[in-house]
Design a protein around this motif. Structure first.
Motif, PDB file in Angstrom:
ATOM      1  N   PRO A  73       1.010  -1.191   0.030  1.00  0.00           N
ATOM      2  CA  PRO A  73       0.079  -0.026  -0.126  1.00  0.00           C
ATOM      3  C   PRO A  73       1.082   1.478  -0.100  1.00  0.00           C
ATOM      4  N   ARG A  74       2.090   1.431  -0.169  1.00  0.00           N
ATOM      5  CA  ARG A  74       3.516   2.807   0.355  1.00  0.00           C
ATOM      6  C   ARG A  74       3.902   2.598  -0.644  1.00  0.00           C
ATOM      7  N   THR A  75       3.128   1.726  -1.864  1.00  0.00           N
ATOM      8  CA  THR A  75       4.393   1.618  -3.072  1.00  0.00           C
ATOM      9  C   THR A  75       3.038   2.499  -4.502  1.00  0.00           C
ATOM     10  N   ASN A  76       3.845   3.031  -4.922  1.00  0.00           N
ATOM     11  CA  ASN A  76       3.401   3.726  -6.110  1.00  0.00           C
ATOM     12  C   ASN A  76       3.044   3.075  -7.137  1.00  0.00           C
ATOM     13  N   ILE A  77       2.274   2.304  -6.960  1.00  0.00           N
ATOM     14  CA  ILE A  77       1.509   1.559  -8.543  1.00  0.00           C
ATOM     15  C   ILE A  77       0.914   2.062  -9.269  1.00  0.00           C
ATOM     16  N   CYS A  78       0.558   3.344  -9.465  1.00  0.00           N
ATOM     17  CA  CYS A  78      -0.023   4.023 -10.328  1.00  0.00           C
ATOM     18  C   CYS A  78       1.105   4.392 -11.461  1.00  0.00           C
ATOM     19  N   GLN A  79       2.149   5.277 -10.760  1.00  0.00           N
ATOM     20  CA  GLN A  79       3.586   5.466 -10.989  1.00  0.00           C
ATOM     21  C   GLN A  79       4.086   4.693 -11.983  1.00  0.00           C
ATOM     22  N   PHE A  80       4.068   3.314 -11.668  1.00  0.00           N
ATOM     23  CA  PHE A  80       4.909   2.607 -12.547  1.00  0.00           C
ATOM     24  C   PHE A  80       4.049   1.959 -13.041  1.00  0.00           C
ATOM     25  N   VAL A  81       2.139   2.211 -13.445  1.00  0.00           N
ATOM     26  CA  VAL A  81       1.465   1.740 -14.847  1.00  0.00           C
ATOM     27  C   VAL A  81       1.366   2.902 -15.399  1.00  0.00           C
ATOM     28  N   VAL A  82       1.898   3.803 -14.686  1.00  0.00           N
ATOM     29  CA  VAL A  82       1.885   4.886 -15.668  1.00  0.00           C
ATOM     30  C   VAL A  82       3.259   5.122 -17.147  1.00  0.00           C
ATOM     31  N   ASP A  83       4.230   4.536 -15.903  1.00  0.00           N
ATOM     32  CA  ASP A  83       5.506   4.522 -16.936  1.00  0.00           C
ATOM     33  C   ASP A  83       5.131   2.939 -18.088  1.00  0.00           C
ATOM     34  N   GLN A  84       4.542   1.848 -17.048  1.00  0.00           N
ATOM     35  CA  GLN A  84       4.695   1.648 -18.631  1.00  0.00           C
ATOM     36  C   GLN A  84       3.944   1.120 -19.328  1.00  0.00           C
ATOM     37  N   ILE A  85       2.974   1.630 -19.568  1.00  0.00           N
ATOM     38  CA  ILE A  85       2.000   2.260 -20.824  1.00  0.00           C
ATOM     39  C   ILE A  85       2.863   2.993 -21.193  1.00  0.00           C
ATOM     40  N   ARG A  86       3.803   3.780 -20.471  1.00  0.00           N
ATOM     41  CA  ARG A  86       4.939   4.989 -21.500  1.00  0.00           C
ATOM     42  C   ARG A  86       5.223   3.720 -22.356  1.00  0.00           C
ATOM     43  N   VAL A  87       6.143   2.769 -21.874  1.00  0.00           N
ATOM     44  CA  VAL A  87       7.235   2.334 -22.380  1.00  0.00           C
ATOM     45  C   VAL A  87       6.383   2.068 -23.332  1.00  0.00           C
ATOM     46  N   ALA A  88       5.545   1.263 -23.492  1.00  0.00           N
ATOM     47  CA  ALA A  88       4.574   0.141 -24.287  1.00  0.00           C
ATOM     48  C   ALA A  88       4.406   0.539 -25.227  1.00  0.00           C
ATOM     49  N   PHE A  89       3.861   2.026 -26.106  1.00  0.00           N
ATOM     50  CA  PHE A  89       3.408   3.062 -26.404  1.00  0.00           C
ATOM     51  C   PHE A  89       4.396   3.485 -27.057  1.00  0.00           C
ATOM     52  N   SER A  90       5.819   3.763 -26.495  1.00  0.00           N
ATOM     53  CA  SER A  90       7.527   4.559 -26.875  1.00  0.00           C
ATOM     54  C   SER A  90       7.719   2.745 -28.189  1.00  0.00           C
ATOM     55  N   ALA A  91       7.776   2.017 -27.675  1.00  0.00           N
ATOM     56  CA  ALA A  91       7.468   0.680 -28.817  1.00  0.00           C
ATOM     57  C   ALA A  91       6.713   0.353 -29.277  1.00  0.00           C
ATOM     58  N   LEU A  92       6.407   1.036 -29.677  1.00  0.00           N
ATOM     59  CA  LEU A  92       4.462   0.476 -30.822  1.00  0.00           C
ATOM     60  C   LEU A  92       4.923   0.283 -31.971  1.00  0.00           C
ATOM     61  N   GLY A  93       5.417   1.437 -32.890  1.00  0.00           N
ATOM     62  CA  GLY A  93       5.927   0.887 -34.258  1.00  0.00           C
ATOM     63  C   GLY A  93       4.813   0.566 -34.762  1.00  0.00           C
ATOM     64  N   ASN A  94       4.536  -0.256 -35.361  1.00  0.00           N
ATOM     65  CA  ASN A  94       3.574  -0.816 -36.589  1.00  0.00           C
ATOM     66  C   ASN A  94       3.085  -1.571 -35.714  1.00  0.00           C
ATOM     67  N   LYS A  95       3.031  -1.363 -34.912  1.00  0.00           N
ATOM     68  CA  LYS A  95       1.906  -3.090 -34.077  1.00  0.00           C
ATOM     69  C   LYS A  95       0.499  -2.487 -34.301  1.00  0.00           C
ATOM     70  N   LYS A  96      -0.408  -3.480 -33.674  1.00  0.00           N
ATOM     71  CA  LYS A  96      -1.988  -3.222 -33.594  1.00  0.00           C
ATOM     72  C   LYS A  96      -1.838  -3.083 -32.111  1.00  0.00           C
ATOM     73  N   SER A  97      -1.304  -3.989 -31.313  1.00  0.00           N
ATOM     74  CA  SER A  97      -1.566  -3.617 -29.593  1.00  0.00           C
ATOM     75  C   SER A  97      -0.417  -3.942 -29.196  1.00  0.00           C
ATOM     76  N   VAL A  98      -0.225  -3.679 -27.742  1.00  0.00           N
ATOM     77  CA  VAL A  98       0.550  -2.841 -26.671  1.00  0.00           C
ATOM     78  C   VAL A  98       0.507  -3.643 -25.435  1.00  0.00           C
TER      79      VAL A  98
END
Length: 184
Positions: A137-162
């Motif tokens: 409960p004292r872990t910044n999970i929301c920031q982790f999820v936001v960071d994971q989304i950013r990383v996944a989309f930055s590597a998206l390229g021509n793919k249709k899924s992340v």
């Protein structure tokens, strides 16, 4: 454990059209959803309903923790067990809500929702974060999820899924809509 919002998500699938639309609207450079003719919605730690302050999520391979957790749950060695094996084990715990159950549930929550993978096996990268379940409960999970989304989309390229929590993006849209609209 401040993860109650995950309990409200039903066992369903997101319509393909909706997920593709959300993916097209997401700007990973600015970490925001750009809704055509409607404005922008930031995708940040305030947008998720998960713990959003405290310790950084340790999402990495730590062999001694992997071995310890696998032994605790009777999975031999350091190989990652299949997701179905975790789910069956949790089901056989018959609702016992102790730290052992919470840790197992958190592993599945990370692997299937917070940092989903395409593999059939759980990713032991989340083990260090859930190892001491009382710190969760004292872990910044929301920031982790936001960071994971950013990383996944930055590597998206021509793919249709992340491989990230697209549900988080949808929740951001719904949360912002509910907050700013009186007519629902």
């Amino acid at each position: 454990m401040d993860l109650g919002g995950l309990l409200n998500i039903g066992a369903c699938t997101m319509p393909v059209d909706l997920s593709q639309w959300v993916m097209k609207c997401y700007n990973h450079v600015k970490s925001e959803l750009v809704i055509p003719n409607r404005g922008k919605i930031p995708v940040d730690v305030e947008s998720g309903g998960l713990p959003n302050s405290g310790l950084k999520v340790c999402y990495e391979m730590k062999m001694y923790i992997i071995k310890t957790i696998n032994e605790e749950y009777c999975f031999p060695g350091t190989n990652a067990p299949e997701k179905t094996a975790w789910c069956k084990m949790i089901k056989h715990m018959n609702g016992v809500a102790d730290d052992r159950f919470l840790r197992a549930w958190a592993i599945v929550a990370f692997d299937c929702f917070l940092a989903p993978t395409t593999g059939l096996k759980v990713s032991p990268r989340c083990y260090p974060t859930v190892n001491d379940i009382k710190l969760l409960p004292r872990t910044n999970i929301c920031q982790f999820v936001v960071d994971q989304i950013r990383v996944a989309f930055s590597a998206l390229g021509n793919k249709k899924s992340v491989c990230c929590c697209v549900f988080h993006l949808v929740v951001s849209v719904i949360f912002c809509y509910d907050e700013h609209n009186t007519e629902k």
